[in-house]
Design an enzyme around this catalytic site. Structure first.
Site, PDB file in Angstrom:
ATOM      1  N   ASN A 174      -7.175   9.149  -8.833  1.00  0.00           N
ATOM      2  CA  ASN A 174      -8.018   7.985  -8.894  1.00  0.00           C
ATOM      3  C   ASN A 174      -8.804   7.990  -7.639  1.00  0.00           C
ATOM      4  O   ASN A 174      -8.628   8.294  -6.474  1.00  0.00           O
ATOM      5  CB  ASN A 174      -6.587   6.990  -8.285  1.00  0.00           C
ATOM      6  CG  ASN A 174      -6.734   5.533  -8.573  1.00  0.00           C
ATOM      7  OD1 ASN A 174      -7.983   5.086  -8.787  1.00  0.00           O
ATOM      8  ND2 ASN A 174      -5.862   4.815  -8.776  1.00  0.00           N
TER       9      ASN A 174
ATOM     10  N   HIS B 207       6.015  -4.010 -11.425  1.00  0.00           N
ATOM     11  CA  HIS B 207       5.507  -4.489 -10.177  1.00  0.00           C
ATOM     12  C   HIS B 207       5.183  -6.191 -10.208  1.00  0.00           C
ATOM     13  O   HIS B 207       4.674  -6.426 -11.058  1.00  0.00           O
ATOM     14  CB  HIS B 207       4.113  -4.004  -9.818  1.00  0.00           C
ATOM     15  CG  HIS B 207       4.133  -2.474  -9.399  1.00  0.00           C
ATOM     16  ND1 HIS B 207       3.186  -1.964  -8.899  1.00  0.00           N
ATOM     17  CD2 HIS B 207       5.111  -1.546  -9.790  1.00  0.00           C
ATOM     18  CE1 HIS B 207       3.273  -0.658  -8.787  1.00  0.00           C
ATOM     19  NE2 HIS B 207       4.411  -0.188  -9.085  1.00  0.00           N
TER      20      HIS B 207
ATOM     21  N   ARG C  19       9.980  -3.966  -8.602  1.00  0.00           N
ATOM     22  CA  ARG C  19       9.195  -3.996  -7.269  1.00  0.00           C
ATOM     23  C   ARG C  19       8.538  -5.365  -6.728  1.00  0.00           C
ATOM     24  O   ARG C  19       7.942  -5.867  -7.474  1.00  0.00           O
ATOM     25  CB  ARG C  19       8.176  -2.891  -7.188  1.00  0.00           C
ATOM     26  CG  ARG C  19       7.547  -2.343  -5.814  1.00  0.00           C
ATOM     27  CD  ARG C  19       6.211  -1.744  -6.015  1.00  0.00           C
ATOM     28  NE  ARG C  19       5.158  -2.286  -5.916  1.00  0.00           N
ATOM     29  CZ  ARG C  19       4.057  -1.980  -5.516  1.00  0.00           C
ATOM     30  NH1 ARG C  19       4.009  -0.541  -5.430  1.00  0.00           N
ATOM     31  NH2 ARG C  19       2.947  -2.721  -5.725  1.00  0.00           N
TER      32      ARG C  19
ATOM     33  N   TYR D 211      -2.804  -7.301  -0.499  1.00  0.00           N
ATOM     34  CA  TYR D 211      -1.743  -6.113  -0.521  1.00  0.00           C
ATOM     35  C   TYR D 211      -0.948  -6.153  -1.430  1.00  0.00           C
ATOM     36  O   TYR D 211       0.199  -7.057  -1.511  1.00  0.00           O
ATOM     37  CB  TYR D 211      -1.321  -6.028   0.853  1.00  0.00           C
ATOM     38  CG  TYR D 211      -0.060  -5.277   0.943  1.00  0.00           C
ATOM     39  CD1 TYR D 211      -0.232  -3.732   0.586  1.00  0.00           C
ATOM     40  CD2 TYR D 211       1.133  -5.879   1.436  1.00  0.00           C
ATOM     41  CE1 TYR D 211       1.082  -2.915   0.497  1.00  0.00           C
ATOM     42  CE2 TYR D 211       2.405  -5.124   1.420  1.00  0.00           C
ATOM     43  CZ  TYR D 211       2.411  -3.628   0.871  1.00  0.00           C
ATOM     44  OH  TYR D 211       3.565  -2.930   1.029  1.00  0.00           O
TER      45      TYR D 211
ATOM     46  N   ASP E 221       7.434  -1.720  -1.504  1.00  0.00           N
ATOM     47  CA  ASP E 221       6.490  -0.600  -1.227  1.00  0.00           C
ATOM     48  C   ASP E 221       5.645  -0.975   0.055  1.00  0.00           C
ATOM     49  O   ASP E 221       5.109  -2.010   0.455  1.00  0.00           O
ATOM     50  CB  ASP E 221       5.315  -0.490  -2.419  1.00  0.00           C
ATOM     51  CG  ASP E 221       4.473   0.878  -2.097  1.00  0.00           C
ATOM     52  OD1 ASP E 221       4.653   1.609  -1.022  1.00  0.00           O
ATOM     53  OD2 ASP E 221       3.539   1.319  -3.015  1.00  0.00           O
TER      54      ASP E 221
ATOM     55  N   HIS F  73       3.426   1.226   1.741  1.00  0.00           N
ATOM     56  CA  HIS F  73       1.950   1.835   1.473  1.00  0.00           C
ATOM     57  C   HIS F  73       1.874   2.389   2.570  1.00  0.00           C
ATOM     58  O   HIS F  73       0.445   2.466   3.178  1.00  0.00           O
ATOM     59  CB  HIS F  73       1.123   0.754   1.238  1.00  0.00           C
ATOM     60  CG  HIS F  73       1.212   0.442  -0.420  1.00  0.00           C
ATOM     61  ND1 HIS F  73       0.432   1.214  -1.264  1.00  0.00           N
ATOM     62  CD2 HIS F  73       1.468  -0.644  -1.116  1.00  0.00           C
ATOM     63  CE1 HIS F  73       0.427   0.621  -2.533  1.00  0.00           C
ATOM     64  NE2 HIS F  73       1.053  -0.423  -2.077  1.00  0.00           N
TER      65      HIS F  73
ATOM     66  N   GLU G 106       9.411   2.051  -0.297  1.00  0.00           N
ATOM     67  CA  GLU G 106       8.507   3.277  -0.509  1.00  0.00           C
ATOM     68  C   GLU G 106       7.719   3.624   0.602  1.00  0.00           C
ATOM     69  O   GLU G 106       7.082   2.688   1.023  1.00  0.00           O
ATOM     70  CB  GLU G 106       8.037   2.737  -1.877  1.00  0.00           C
ATOM     71  CG  GLU G 106       6.813   4.138  -2.470  1.00  0.00           C
ATOM     72  CD  GLU G 106       6.594   3.644  -3.623  1.00  0.00           C
ATOM     73  OE1 GLU G 106       5.202   4.020  -3.916  1.00  0.00           O
ATOM     74  OE2 GLU G 106       6.869   2.659  -4.213  1.00  0.00           O
TER      75      GLU G 106
ATOM     76  N   GLU H 134       4.283  10.303  -3.406  1.00  0.00           N
ATOM     77  CA  GLU H 134       3.199  10.352  -4.440  1.00  0.00           C
ATOM     78  C   GLU H 134       1.976  10.831  -4.144  1.00  0.00           C
ATOM     79  O   GLU H 134       1.105  11.418  -4.967  1.00  0.00           O
ATOM     80  CB  GLU H 134       3.156   8.727  -4.859  1.00  0.00           C
ATOM     81  CG  GLU H 134       2.287   7.951  -3.775  1.00  0.00           C
ATOM     82  CD  GLU H 134       2.272   6.508  -4.404  1.00  0.00           C
ATOM     83  OE1 GLU H 134       1.049   5.980  -4.435  1.00  0.00           O
ATOM     84  OE2 GLU H 134       3.360   5.894  -4.822  1.00  0.00           O
TER      85      GLU H 134
ATOM     86  N   ARG I 215       8.657  11.278  -4.949  1.00  0.00           N
ATOM     87  CA  ARG I 215       7.721  10.446  -5.991  1.00  0.00           C
ATOM     88  C   ARG I 215       6.544  11.397  -6.195  1.00  0.00           C
ATOM     89  O   ARG I 215       5.837  10.666  -6.828  1.00  0.00           O
ATOM     90  CB  ARG I 215       7.469   9.204  -5.367  1.00  0.00           C
ATOM     91  CG  ARG I 215       8.494   8.229  -5.118  1.00  0.00           C
ATOM     92  CD  ARG I 215       8.117   6.845  -4.609  1.00  0.00           C
ATOM     93  NE  ARG I 215       6.843   6.463  -5.100  1.00  0.00           N
ATOM     94  CZ  ARG I 215       6.626   5.903  -6.117  1.00  0.00           C
ATOM     95  NH1 ARG I 215       7.382   5.861  -7.252  1.00  0.00           N
ATOM     96  NH2 ARG I 215       5.410   5.633  -6.691  1.00  0.00           N
TER      97      ARG I 215
ATOM     98  N   HIS J 137       6.259   8.670  -9.251  1.00  0.00           N
ATOM     99  CA  HIS J 137       4.922   7.775  -9.079  1.00  0.00           C
ATOM    100  C   HIS J 137       4.412   7.552 -10.524  1.00  0.00           C
ATOM    101  O   HIS J 137       4.485   8.472 -11.508  1.00  0.00           O
ATOM    102  CB  HIS J 137       3.613   8.395  -8.404  1.00  0.00           C
ATOM    103  CG  HIS J 137       2.264   7.764  -8.330  1.00  0.00           C
ATOM    104  ND1 HIS J 137       2.134   6.408  -7.876  1.00  0.00           N
ATOM    105  CD2 HIS J 137       1.098   7.932  -8.973  1.00  0.00           C
ATOM    106  CE1 HIS J 137       0.910   6.044  -8.207  1.00  0.00           C
ATOM    107  NE2 HIS J 137       0.141   7.187  -8.642  1.00  0.00           N
TER     108      HIS J 137
ATOM    109  N   ASP K 218      -3.216   4.977 -12.662  1.00  0.00           N
ATOM    110  CA  ASP K 218      -3.932   6.348 -12.607  1.00  0.00           C
ATOM    111  C   ASP K 218      -3.075   7.507 -13.646  1.00  0.00           C
ATOM    112  O   ASP K 218      -3.551   8.482 -13.413  1.00  0.00           O
ATOM    113  CB  ASP K 218      -4.165   6.668 -11.419  1.00  0.00           C
ATOM    114  CG  ASP K 218      -2.958   6.771 -10.373  1.00  0.00           C
ATOM    115  OD1 ASP K 218      -1.960   6.225 -10.625  1.00  0.00           O
ATOM    116  OD2 ASP K 218      -3.085   7.430  -9.441  1.00  0.00           O
TER     117      ASP K 218
ATOM    118  N   GLU L 208       8.435   4.824 -12.146  1.00  0.00           N
ATOM    119  CA  GLU L 208       7.465   3.872 -12.075  1.00  0.00           C
ATOM    120  C   GLU L 208       6.673   3.772 -13.415  1.00  0.00           C
ATOM    121  O   GLU L 208       6.457   4.421 -14.099  1.00  0.00           O
ATOM    122  CB  GLU L 208       6.575   4.053 -10.985  1.00  0.00           C
ATOM    123  CG  GLU L 208       5.619   2.940 -10.634  1.00  0.00           C
ATOM    124  CD  GLU L 208       4.739   3.245  -9.539  1.00  0.00           C
ATOM    125  OE1 GLU L 208       4.074   2.107  -9.159  1.00  0.00           O
ATOM    126  OE2 GLU L 208       4.392   4.308  -9.175  1.00  0.00           O
TER     127      GLU L 208
ATOM    128  N   TRP M 234      -3.748   3.449   3.735  1.00  0.00           N
ATOM    129  CA  TRP M 234      -3.952   2.697   2.518  1.00  0.00           C
ATOM    130  C   TRP M 234      -2.306   1.906   2.264  1.00  0.00           C
ATOM    131  O   TRP M 234      -2.410   0.559   1.915  1.00  0.00           O
ATOM    132  CB  TRP M 234      -3.961   3.640   1.312  1.00  0.00           C
ATOM    133  CG  TRP M 234      -4.356   2.809   0.137  1.00  0.00           C
ATOM    134  CD1 TRP M 234      -5.615   2.381  -0.308  1.00  0.00           C
ATOM    135  CD2 TRP M 234      -3.481   2.227  -0.903  1.00  0.00           C
ATOM    136  NE1 TRP M 234      -5.611   1.473  -1.443  1.00  0.00           N
ATOM    137  CE2 TRP M 234      -4.399   1.501  -1.916  1.00  0.00           C
ATOM    138  CE3 TRP M 234      -2.161   2.416  -1.222  1.00  0.00           C
ATOM    139  CZ2 TRP M 234      -3.952   1.098  -3.149  1.00  0.00           C
ATOM    140  CZ3 TRP M 234      -1.810   1.841  -2.335  1.00  0.00           C
ATOM    141  CH2 TRP M 234      -2.437   1.196  -3.301  1.00  0.00           C
TER     142      TRP M 234
END
Length: 402
Positions: A38, A123, A148, A160, A210, A212, A236, A262, A283, A312, A316, A339, A402
């Site tokens: 990605n 999600h 999630r 986000y 998550d 992130h 996560e 991930e 993940r 994950h 992507d 996921e 991220w």
């Protein structure tokens, strides 16, 4: 002897960008692999075209393990997301070929089923708590047994974790979307909407969240402790995963299950996390961790230490990778959850076949190989478009994770 006759790389953007590898043997059999990284797709496409594909001609496609070792060790410079994604594409395509030659779906080559189907989560999100609750309700009505939950932090300005269209696709801008981030505002808000989800819908489904990578270990420990009454399936990526030792502090302060991996690409990247039981779910995924051959090694190591899989599965992962993931998920004994975000409608015009969804589970294709076909003519209608993931900046302007 059957040999690899030709290998080709295709880059197309049917709703989002995918890099697809096609290997053709001297007998005319075709295998597909996913090489999507990605936001860095062209780097992997070049790595394949310029460095790996010239090595494949004349090789025996049946020697999957030997090919993996040859591509990994032969480069001298090892690991990293570009290298491991390129190797994954070759590895996955060879497994696809082997299944087609044997006349069996890939999961049968991996030892057969350990379960009938694969539990998945998707999600739910919202610009505020009310919108999030509506989205959770939507997924539960679609039969999901695991959801999630994410909502935008009020008065900060970022989006986000919030889906903007039919499918949540964070890589949606031609240059990185620089989004503001305030850790204290997040820590004050996120527990309230997770509590609201449980208050409205109860505990009859799995709830995930998550982070992130955006918290320090101590902040993550504080967050995990605060949300323990919500009985999360997992939190996560609570802190950047590169520092495996950091998870020890989180583990000491909360019983909220932890998932990460991930962005990690090899068994060495997760070795401490697994062997010291610092996480509950690993993940790593097919496309970024060296394909089915290497991901199976990671999962087998995890099984020895009571760590379950939770790969994950964002957009992507092309339908080729998602199919490969489900074939492995259905076979390994320590599967946890997968996921599943789906793909844009345009992707179905290019990728045909793959796993099917029903009542919160995915079921692998019973076609020989991975059961996915790449339509080259259709792909030509979707030329490459560069898209980037967002970048988070703290309120003082510095770049955050991220």
């Amino acid at each position: 002897m059957t040999t690899i006759e030709r290998a080709e790389v295709f880059v197309a953007s049917p709703g989002r960008t995918f890099v697809t590898l096609k290997i053709t043997t001297s007998d005319g059999a075709v295998g597909y692999g996913d090489a999507t990284l990605n936001g860095r797709e062209l780097a992997v496409a070049s790595y394949l075209r310029d460095h790996l594909l010239p090595l494949l001609a004349g090789k025996d496609p049946a020697r999957i393990e030997d090919m993996w070792q040859y591509l990994y060790k032969g480069a001298y410079w090892r690991r990293g997301p570009v290298t491991m994604t390129a190797i994954a594409a070759v590895d996955t395509a060879l497994w696809d070929l082997k299944g087609k030659v044997a006349g069996l779906p890939v999961y049968q080559l991996l030892g057969g089923r350990s379960r009938d189907g694969v539990l998945v989560y998707s999600h739910a999100s919202g610009r505020d708590t009310a919108e999030l609750l509506d989205d959770v309700d939507r997924f539960l009505s679609l039969g999901y047994q695991a959801v999630r939950a994410q909502a935008a932090v009020p008065d900060v300005g970022g989006t986000y974790g919030v889906r903007k269209g039919k499918v949540y696709e964070p890589a949606a801008t031609t240059l990185p979307d620089e989004q503001p981030w305030d850790t204290e505002a997040y820590l004050g808000f996120a527990p309230t909407y997770l509590e609201a989800v449980r208050e409205k819908f109860g505990f009859g489904f799995h709830l995930l969240h998550d982070v992130h990578h955006r918290l320090t270990p101590l902040e993550a420990a504080r967050f995990g402790k605060q949300v323990e009454p919500c009985r999360l399936f997992w939190m996560e990526d609570p802190t950047p995963a590169e520092n495996q030792e950091a998870f020890r502090l989180i583990r000491q302060h909360t019983t909220t299950p932890i998932a990460t991996g991930e962005v990690l690409t090899s068994i060495w990247d997760v070795q401490t996390l697994i062997t010291e039981q610092l996480i509950d779910y690993v993940r790593t995924t097919v496309v970024h961790a060296g394909g089915l051959t290497h991901l199976r090694r990671i999962f087998d190591l995890a099984a020895l230490y009571g760590v379950r899989t939770g790969s994950h599965g964002a957009t992507d992962l092309s339908p080729v990778s998602m199919s490969a993931a489900v074939h492995l998920d259905v076979a390994v004994p320590n599967f946890g959850i997968q996921e599943y975000m789906g793909h844009p409608d345009e992707a179905a015009e290019v990728f045909h076949g793959g796993p099917t969804y029903a009542e919160g589970m995915l079921f692998p294709s019973e076609e020989p190989g991975l059961g996915v076909v790449y339509d080259e003519a259709a792909a030509e209608r979707f030329p490459y478009q560069q898209r980037y993931l967002p970048v988070a900046r703290r309120l003082d302007g510095s770049v955050h994770d991220w």
